[in-house]
Design a protein around this motif. Sequence first.
Motif, PDB file in Angstrom:
ATOM      1  N   PHE A  12       0.833  -1.201   0.000  1.00 55.85           N
ATOM      2  CA  PHE A  12       0.000   0.000   0.000  1.00 55.85           C
ATOM      3  C   PHE A  12       0.867   1.250   0.000  1.00 55.85           C
ATOM      4  N   GLY A  13       0.302   2.317  -0.568  1.00 55.80           N
ATOM      5  CA  GLY A  13       1.036   3.574  -0.639  1.00 55.80           C
ATOM      6  C   GLY A  13       2.163   3.494  -1.651  1.00 55.80           C
ATOM      7  N   THR A  14       3.172   4.324  -1.461  1.00 50.79           N
ATOM      8  CA  THR A  14       4.333   4.345  -2.352  1.00 50.79           C
ATOM      9  C   THR A  14       5.506   3.676  -1.650  1.00 50.79           C
ATOM     10  N   GLN A  15       6.000   2.625  -2.261  1.00 52.99           N
ATOM     11  CA  GLN A  15       7.137   1.883  -1.715  1.00 52.99           C
ATOM     12  C   GLN A  15       8.048   1.492  -2.866  1.00 52.99           C
ATOM     13  N   GLY A  16       9.355   1.600  -2.633  1.00 49.87           N
ATOM     14  CA  GLY A  16      10.311   1.232  -3.671  1.00 49.87           C
ATOM     15  C   GLY A  16      10.140   2.041  -4.943  1.00 49.87           C
ATOM     16  N   GLY A  17       9.638   3.258  -4.810  1.00 51.15           N
ATOM     17  CA  GLY A  17       9.445   4.115  -5.971  1.00 51.15           C
ATOM     18  C   GLY A  17       8.202   3.797  -6.785  1.00 51.15           C
ATOM     19  N   ILE A  18       7.339   2.918  -6.275  1.00 54.34           N
ATOM     20  CA  ILE A  18       6.121   2.526  -7.005  1.00 54.34           C
ATOM     21  C   ILE A  18       4.900   2.959  -6.199  1.00 54.34           C
ATOM     22  N   ASP A  19       3.986   3.677  -6.846  1.00 47.72           N
ATOM     23  CA  ASP A  19       2.734   4.084  -6.206  1.00 47.72           C
ATOM     24  C   ASP A  19       1.710   2.964  -6.429  1.00 47.72           C
ATOM     25  N   PHE A  20       1.607   2.059  -5.454  1.00 49.91           N
ATOM     26  CA  PHE A  20       0.751   0.880  -5.621  1.00 49.91           C
ATOM     27  C   PHE A  20      -0.734   1.239  -5.609  1.00 49.91           C
ATOM     28  N   ASP A  21      -1.089   2.313  -4.911  1.00 50.62           N
ATOM     29  CA  ASP A  21      -2.484   2.752  -4.953  1.00 50.62           C
ATOM     30  C   ASP A  21      -2.851   3.196  -6.366  1.00 50.62           C
ATOM     31  N   ARG A  22      -1.922   3.870  -7.032  1.00 50.55           N
ATOM     32  CA  ARG A  22      -2.157   4.299  -8.415  1.00 50.55           C
ATOM     33  C   ARG A  22      -2.267   3.090  -9.343  1.00 50.55           C
ATOM     34  N   VAL A  23      -1.441   2.074  -9.104  1.00 55.06           N
ATOM     35  CA  VAL A  23      -1.491   0.870  -9.945  1.00 55.06           C
ATOM     36  C   VAL A  23      -2.868   0.219  -9.858  1.00 55.06           C
ATOM     37  N   ASP A  68       0.665  -8.615  -6.404  1.00 54.02           N
ATOM     38  CA  ASP A  68       1.716  -7.761  -6.965  1.00 54.02           C
ATOM     39  C   ASP A  68       3.007  -8.016  -6.196  1.00 54.02           C
ATOM     40  N   LEU A  69       3.990  -8.626  -6.880  1.00 48.79           N
ATOM     41  CA  LEU A  69       5.260  -9.008  -6.260  1.00 48.79           C
ATOM     42  C   LEU A  69       6.395  -8.106  -6.722  1.00 48.79           C
ATOM     43  N   SER A  70       6.089  -6.840  -6.966  1.00 48.95           N
ATOM     44  CA  SER A  70       7.110  -5.924  -7.479  1.00 48.95           C
ATOM     45  C   SER A  70       8.227  -5.683  -6.477  1.00 48.95           C
ATOM     46  N   ILE A  71       7.897  -5.720  -5.192  1.00 52.63           N
ATOM     47  CA  ILE A  71       8.915  -5.529  -4.156  1.00 52.63           C
ATOM     48  C   ILE A  71       8.804  -6.670  -3.156  1.00 52.63           C
ATOM     49  N   HIS A  72       9.824  -6.821  -2.338  1.00 55.32           N
ATOM     50  CA  HIS A  72       9.795  -7.844  -1.298  1.00 55.32           C
ATOM     51  C   HIS A  72       8.978  -7.313  -0.125  1.00 55.32           C
ATOM     52  N   ASN A  73       7.746  -7.776  -0.036  1.00 56.46           N
ATOM     53  CA  ASN A  73       6.829  -7.321   1.009  1.00 56.46           C
ATOM     54  C   ASN A  73       6.338  -8.540   1.770  1.00 56.46           C
ATOM     55  N   ALA A  74       6.612  -8.573   3.077  1.00 54.72           N
ATOM     56  CA  ALA A  74       6.319  -9.766   3.877  1.00 54.72           C
ATOM     57  C   ALA A  74       4.832 -10.117   3.856  1.00 54.72           C
ATOM     58  N   ASN A  75       3.966  -9.110   3.972  1.00 54.64           N
ATOM     59  CA  ASN A  75       2.525  -9.393   3.990  1.00 54.64           C
ATOM     60  C   ASN A  75       2.060 -10.017   2.678  1.00 54.64           C
TER      61      ASN A  75
END
Length: 693
Positions: A12-23, A68-75
């Motif tokens: 959620f939000g912007t992480q790793g330079g990616i705005d996942f809410d926008r996606v 969405d596995l764009s970044i390493h996110n534990a959840n």
Amino acid sequence: MEVTRAFIVRPFGTQGGIDFDRVERELIAPALTAAGIEGRTTLEITRQGNIREDMFRLLVLSDLVIADLSIHNANVFYELGIRHGLRDRHTLLMRAKDTQDKYPFDLQTDRYGQYDPANPAAALPGFIESLRATLADTNKDSPVFKLLPRLTPHDRAALMIVPFDFQEEVEIAQKAGRAGDLRLLAQEVRGFEWGSAGLRIVGDAQFRIKALAGAKETFELLRGLDSNDFQANYRLGTIYQKLAARALGHDSKLDAITRSEQAINRVLARTMPPNDRDETPKESAERRFHRAEGHSLLGSNAKTRWIDDWQAAASPDAQREAALRSPHLGSAIQHYLDGFAEDLDSFYAGINALAMLTIQINLAKALPDVWAESFDDGDAAIAALKTGERRAGRLAAALNLAVGNDDKVVRKGEKFDIWKEISRADLSFLTAEKPAQAGNAYRRGLANAGPFEIDAARRNLLLFRELGVLSANVEASLREMNQAAPDKPAELPVRVILFTGHMLDTPRRDKNDPRFPNTQEAIAAARKMIEKAVKDEMNERGGVAFGIAGGACGSDILFHEVCNALGVSTQLMLALPEAQFQAESVNHGGVDWVMRYQQLCQRVTPRVLAESKDLPRWLAGKKDYDIWQRNNLWMMFNALAAQPRYLTLVALYNREKDPDGPGGTAHLVHVAADWGFKTVELDARQLLKAGGT
């Protein structure tokens, strides 16, 4: 169709330079909308509380999970692991292009839908196709289930809690035999998380009351979610077989038979004995029961094809020859034998095998030259006939035990079964040397039978009569059947009229914007148009069986009065109890309309949909839905449930006037067109031209 539900697993939000809410906003949500899929994220259920319970349930229940596995996110990894551990397919993975985080090691071989985080919408066309392809794919995409091929997915139904008040509504409709109400419930349940479990309950109720058209629709919806759904295929095998018997045309009959056979073969493929473990006695008995039923249905379908091969022949002699030559005769016998072999308690399969074998033996004896056509020489034909006779003798002996004809071999505590009673009579008919014995057997067996069961037994005997087999036994048995229930086949209605139209304008309506003014001239014009429309339908082939309408002042009451004057019966369907409906939709018309409404209710007993305008608790969460829309669908599905050949919607309708709200004439005109009604629109603008004060 059934609403497909997706669960979105993402950061959620912007992480790793990616705005996942926008996606989600620009790519995932538009794709789900375009594909007709409803979706939710963990964030939504976090706001509502119970996140852990809801998340686990949705990861199992959702028809599709998007991760969405764009970044390493534990959840995200945790939730994806739960999905892969509990569901074997329909999980779609996605990643942003040029992301810095490497592919997770265990998921490096998986396919990903990629998108540009700077312009997510650019990937929309391809992402929509990926959604549809993932849902349509029958292959496993879970690495867990790929590694452990004998592992079975978690039963989704175990986590689906069907509201008790919904189950009560289904039970009420089933016990009253209200096929239209069940079709309404099947429509309304779609879109809820427990929707497929609710559909299953409705489908079983439809099946029990023999509402075959609705049951077919319901179980096909379930099969649309899982093409190998065991219960759906099991039911559809029977439903299509029975629909074939009712089909009007040859092509329609063959289509229904083919669909039945396809469904049955899917069931048989699912009930093969396991080769990796030993079955428990209970598992074996249940599996064999289902296989016996499946083979019996295949036998019934082969029997239908066999009847088609000879019944239209020009003469009785030609019929008998065609019946003996038909390859479907041997096919039907073998399928019934296979069913009886699977489960010797399956007396239905055994009785039918013996009946078809008896016909074959008798025709072979009467037509030895025709029988010999299938053999290399006369000796082989004679040997085959003797083999058939010995098989028939063994079958009869086994069936005498299976149906309890031997008083020394009886199961204690066995419940009464009308079909077993009829099967005992069928067995006597096939084996009795004296016609009186066969007749007496049916007199006893049919003592507690209803018209449906008697007609089913009679149809089989009529085949023997047409082919001249066991003629004396046939006539003695038919005499008993005709005394128990005369042979009067029920006929479906040819044409049903569903009516909708504007009610009289209320005092609240703008006087400068009338729609149906309460004037004698406007009322007379409306009556004239309605009368002409009903007469036109009556003049069509088959006439009009009955009409269905509400009871509002104005168009509805006029329709009932016109039909009554023309000798057409009507059904009065009210959204609310009589007094409440009168206050809501009649009183504003004045004393005369109140009297006409009350007289109508005395003449035609109304059916009432609900006790108040509030929706049931289980339905209260349905968006943009109210009692008036529900009432329109209720009337429409009751018209459909009558299974007429022709359905006509007559609508007194002014398209230039805005509807008063949801659930009015415009709504019913729209939905009825989607369900195949012929629409006859009466131009309500003529009411304004009629004038009057």
